[in-house]
Design an enzyme around this catalytic site. Structure first.
Site, PDB file in Angstrom:
ATOM      1  N   THR A  12       0.688  -1.096   0.327  1.00 22.08           N
ATOM      2  CA  THR A  12      -0.259   0.133  -0.078  1.00 22.08           C
ATOM      3  C   THR A  12       0.955   1.364  -0.114  1.00 22.08           C
ATOM      4  O   THR A  12       1.916   1.543   0.444  1.00 22.08           O
ATOM      5  CB  THR A  12      -1.017  -0.038   1.463  1.00 22.08           C
ATOM      6  OG1 THR A  12      -0.521   0.214   2.548  1.00 22.08           O
ATOM      7  CG2 THR A  12      -2.415  -1.356   0.798  1.00 22.08           C
TER       8      THR A  12
ATOM      9  N   ASN B 121       0.959   4.761   2.040  1.00 20.23           N
ATOM     10  CA  ASN B 121       0.711   5.147   2.616  1.00 20.23           C
ATOM     11  C   ASN B 121       1.146   6.699   2.888  1.00 20.23           C
ATOM     12  O   ASN B 121       1.862   7.316   2.426  1.00 20.23           O
ATOM     13  CB  ASN B 121       1.275   4.539   4.316  1.00 20.23           C
ATOM     14  CG  ASN B 121       1.472   3.192   4.072  1.00 20.23           C
ATOM     15  OD1 ASN B 121       0.375   2.803   4.113  1.00 20.23           O
ATOM     16  ND2 ASN B 121       2.737   2.654   4.580  1.00 20.23           N
TER      17      ASN B 121
ATOM     18  N   GLU C 136      -4.382   3.741   3.829  1.00 17.39           N
ATOM     19  CA  GLU C 136      -3.474   3.155   3.009  1.00 17.39           C
ATOM     20  C   GLU C 136      -3.731   3.148   2.313  1.00 17.39           C
ATOM     21  O   GLU C 136      -5.162   1.774   1.591  1.00 17.39           O
ATOM     22  CB  GLU C 136      -3.558   1.972   3.953  1.00 17.39           C
ATOM     23  CG  GLU C 136      -2.302   2.133   5.410  1.00 17.39           C
ATOM     24  CD  GLU C 136      -2.543   1.299   5.991  1.00 17.39           C
ATOM     25  OE1 GLU C 136      -1.346   0.722   6.438  1.00 17.39           O
ATOM     26  OE2 GLU C 136      -3.030   0.410   6.488  1.00 17.39           O
TER      27      GLU C 136
END
Length: 305
Positions: free
Chosen positions: A201, A203, A252
């Site tokens: 992901t 962030n 995320e």
């Protein structure tokens, strides 16, 4: 679009002021006023930075609905050429209406025409409104247009949290905004748990933002900078990560069918639909299964959207 953090004399043009010179977000009410100001160049926006609440109530809960980066990008899409962020402090807050109109609008910015919303207030203690502004404009040499307040489905469009977003109804929020609610910012290094789980992901911090409902969303993502700049689809988790005992919210975002490094790049994440609230699972296998199901649901939603 040029952004200024001070005011000086400049070419006279058309300027738009928010209800109190503040843009917590850019909604259809703002857009209707901007449309009224078109045709008089340059088209500019006047706002305050920092937000007055940050000066008078620095310990208040987060209330900004978009950060400065997202605000600038949205205004640029609306054709705004100049964004003036007036440095807000107690001296500026203490100006009486006549002083503000003369020293800031007429002499400082050199405005020829000002367009404001019908709820516009200015001067110390919000002492003056549109009637006083029109009178001062006549005296100081600038015209004033007052835009009527905008209503959608019988609801007044105000500079508050997008209607419905706090309950996860982001499609209702989009009706008020005229666009999808977006969170923008720089991709930070995280703990890389997503990569270990098979869902790497990007962030992003959401510090100092007043957030929509926490949970998992189907999203559209614009990578604004770097070698991977472009448009993508994905799923995002906005929240405190209860599986891992975190308590500071962040965003995320997992980009579908993407490979590459986004650290340090700037993303604009549009919330398309709310999938589910945050949950705490019995273990990592259950979490991974749910993440896979979330991604499939998000793909289906985004295909139809």
């Amino acid at each position: 679009m040029q952004t200024y953090t001070h005011w000086t004399a400049l070419a006279r043009g058309a300027w738009r002021l928010g209800g109190d010179g503040q843009f917590r977000r850019v909604h259809l009410g703002h857009q209707s006023v901007i449309d009224l100001a078109r045709g008089r160049e340059p088209l500019g926006i006047i706002t305050f930075e920092p937000h007055p609440r940050e000066v008078f109530a620095p310990d208040a809960a987060p209330f900004r609905l978009m950060n400065a980066e997202a605000r600038e990008h949205r205004l640029a899409k609306l054709g705004v050429e100049r964004l003036y962020e007036l440095p807000f402090n107690r001296d500026l807050a203490g100006m009486d209406p006549e002083t503000f109109a003369r020293e800031v609008l007429a002499e400082g910015l050199g405005v020829a025409h000002v367009t404001v919303g019908g709820d516009f207030r200015f001067g110390k203690g919000r002492a003056a409104g549109t009637t006083e502004l029109i009178a001062l404009g006549r005296e100081l040499g600038f015209d004033v247009t007052v835009a009527p307040l905008l209503h959608i489905d019988g609801i007044e469009v105000l500079d508050q949290h997008p209607q419905g977003a706090g309950r996860g109804r982001v499609r209702d929020a989009a009706k008020m905004l005229g666009h999808l609610h977006r969170i923008e910012g720089e991709v930070m290094h995280g703990d890389k748990r997503g990569r270990d789980l098979g869902f790497p992901t990007a962030n992003m911090s959401v510090a100092r933002l007043h957030l929509p409902k926490l949970g998992v969303y189907a999203v559209k993502v614009d990578v604004l900078t770097g070698p991977h700049a472009g448009a993508y689809l994905g799923a995002a988790s906005l929240g405190v990560r209860p599986m891992f005992g975190e308590n500071a919210p962040n965003l995320e975002t997992f980009l579908f069918d993407f490979e590459g490094d986004l650290y340090g790049q700037h993303l604009s994440v549009a919330l398309v639909d709310y999938l589910r609230p945050e949950m705490k699972f019995d273990g990592l296998p259950a979490l991974m299964k749910q993440m896979a199901a979330d991604c499939e649901t998000a793909r289906e939603i985004l295909r139809s959207a």
